[in-house]
Each structure stands twice: as structure tokens, then as C-alpha cells.
Design a protein around this motif. Structure first.
Motif, PDB file in Angstrom:
ATOM      1  N   LEU A   1      55.331  29.820  36.850  1.00 19.89           N
ATOM      2  CA  LEU A   1      53.988  30.309  36.569  1.00 19.89           C
ATOM      3  C   LEU A   1      53.913  31.808  36.824  1.00 19.89           C
ATOM      4  O   LEU A   1      53.367  32.562  36.010  1.00 19.89           O
TER       5      LEU A   1
ATOM      6  N   MET B   1      47.851  27.191  44.421  1.00 19.38           N
ATOM      7  CA  MET B   1      47.604  27.059  42.990  1.00 19.38           C
ATOM      8  C   MET B   1      46.196  26.523  42.793  1.00 19.38           C
ATOM      9  O   MET B   1      45.695  25.770  43.619  1.00 19.38           O
TER      10      MET B   1
ATOM     11  N   SER C   1      46.860  28.044  37.675  1.00 15.39           N
ATOM     12  CA  SER C   1      47.184  29.447  37.954  1.00 15.39           C
ATOM     13  C   SER C   1      47.478  29.582  39.437  1.00 15.39           C
ATOM     14  O   SER C   1      47.101  28.729  40.245  1.00 15.39           O
TER      15      SER C   1
ATOM     16  N   ARG D   1      53.379  35.565  37.462  1.00 18.07           N
ATOM     17  CA  ARG D   1      52.210  36.423  37.246  1.00 18.07           C
ATOM     18  C   ARG D   1      51.701  36.296  35.812  1.00 18.07           C
ATOM     19  O   ARG D   1      51.092  37.214  35.278  1.00 18.07           O
ATOM     20  N   ARG D   2      51.941  35.156  35.217  1.00 19.15           N
ATOM     21  CA  ARG D   2      51.453  34.876  33.862  1.00 19.15           C
ATOM     22  C   ARG D   2      50.003  34.427  33.916  1.00 19.15           C
ATOM     23  O   ARG D   2      49.514  33.986  34.957  1.00 19.15           O
ATOM     24  N   PRO D   3      49.336  34.470  32.759  1.00 14.83           N
ATOM     25  CA  PRO D   3      47.973  33.924  32.728  1.00 14.83           C
ATOM     26  C   PRO D   3      48.010  32.412  32.949  1.00 14.83           C
ATOM     27  O   PRO D   3      49.069  31.786  32.836  1.00 14.83           O
ATOM     28  N   PRO D   4      46.860  31.813  33.273  1.00 14.21           N
ATOM     29  CA  PRO D   4      46.837  30.360  33.471  1.00 14.21           C
ATOM     30  C   PRO D   4      47.465  29.632  32.287  1.00 14.21           C
ATOM     31  O   PRO D   4      47.367  30.084  31.140  1.00 14.21           O
TER      32      PRO D   4
END
Length: 171
Positions: free
Chosen positions: A64, A99, A114, A66-69
């Protein structure tokens, strides 16, 4: 496996001098799996110590990042597991406030996940630990050796992917 500097390693034979097949542990694929398993086991111990994460939790947090949800289905695909396999780890991460889950505003049937602020801190610890492990692993290689290794790994990876596709076609 000691070798004199400057001498190229001879590729291992599929048979020893007696004509018998070499043990599977002498094969390149087996040796690479041993290396990968050692690296994975060391990483799991480090991330358990640094961030209190199990191997599945580590995979979820690292994927996951630092990606968007993203949807639970997409996250499961990213870590190579099905949604059922990751549900307990996700629940644990949510309960520990690493999370967060929220309904997808575009599709209320879908849940997006996220990392929280604490989850991002755990992710950053994972990245820092990975960079340190990578530096320690590669410090014994010259720049030229490292670049040559990457080229060979890319070639072997492409061949392995083609072999996997061929196996899938046969199944």
C-alpha cells in the motif's frame, strides 16, 4: 563457495562426474530460492522488531505504501493473495490503527484501504530497513559487478516468466 578473484565461475553441470544427476540443491533455481528465503526471513524478523508486523501485515503495508487508497481486491492482487487470506491481517492492522477502511465513494459495495499516520510511519521504517539491508547485501560488489548482476537477473526473470506462461498454457 570460494573462488579466486578475476576467475569466471563455470556454470554447474546437470550431472556430476559419475554421470548421476546433480542434486536439486545445486541447481541455480534452488540456490536463488535459498537466497530469496534467507532475505525474506531476515526481513520478516527486522520488520517484526521495527514495526511489530507479521509477514502478511508487512506485505500489506509495503504494497500500500504511500499510494492513494485502494480496494481490498487490488491490495490482495498486489501481494499475491486472495481477499480471504488477507482479511485477518487487515482487521489486525485496522484495530491497531495502522490502516483505515472506508467505503468507495464511486462504488459503495467496495471498501478502500489506506495507511494511517502510524501506518505511514511503519511503512517508512520498512523502507529505511530495506535500504539498509540492500546496502549491506550489495556492499561487497563493485559497481560493474552490480550492473552485470542486474542485467543477468532481468534476463533470468524474463525467461522464468516465459516458462511460467508456458506451464499455464499446458494446464
Amino acid at each position: 563457495m570460494s573462488q579466486k578473484p578475476g576467475k569466471a565461475a563455470r556454470p554447474p553441470s546437470d550431472a556430476d562426474r559419475s554421470g548421476s544427476p546433480a542434486p536439486i540443491t545445486a541447481m541455480l533455481s534452488s540456490r536463488l530460492m535459498v537466497l530469496a528465503n534467507l532475505l525474506k526471513r531476515g526481513a520478516i524478523l527486522r520488520y517484526k522488531r521495527l514495526a511489530g508486523l507479521s509477514s502478511v501485515e508487512f506485505g500489506l503495508v509495503a504494497s500500500l505504501g504511500r499510494r492513494p487508497p485502494m480496494s481490498v481486491a487490488r491490495l490482495a492482487e498486489a501481494v499475491g493473495m486472495d481477499k480471504g487470506q488477507i482479511s485477518r491481517a487487515l482487521a489486525g492492522l485496522v484495530s491497531r490503527k495502522l490502516m483505515a477502511k472506508a467505503p468507495n465513494p464511486r462504488d459503495s459495495r467496495e471498501v478502500l484501504v489506506s495507511l494511517t499516520r502510524a501506518g505511514l510511519a511503519a511503512h517508512d521504517a520498512i523502507v529505511a530497513g530495506a535500504q539498509e539491508r540492500n546496502r549491506r547485501l550489495l556492499q561487497q560488489l563493485s559497481k560493474d559487478e552490480f550492473e552485470a548482476l542486474l542485467v543477468q537477473i532481468d534476463r533470468l526473470t524474463a525467461t522464468a516468466a516465459a516458462m511460467l506462461d508456458a506451464e499455464r498454457d499446458l494446464g
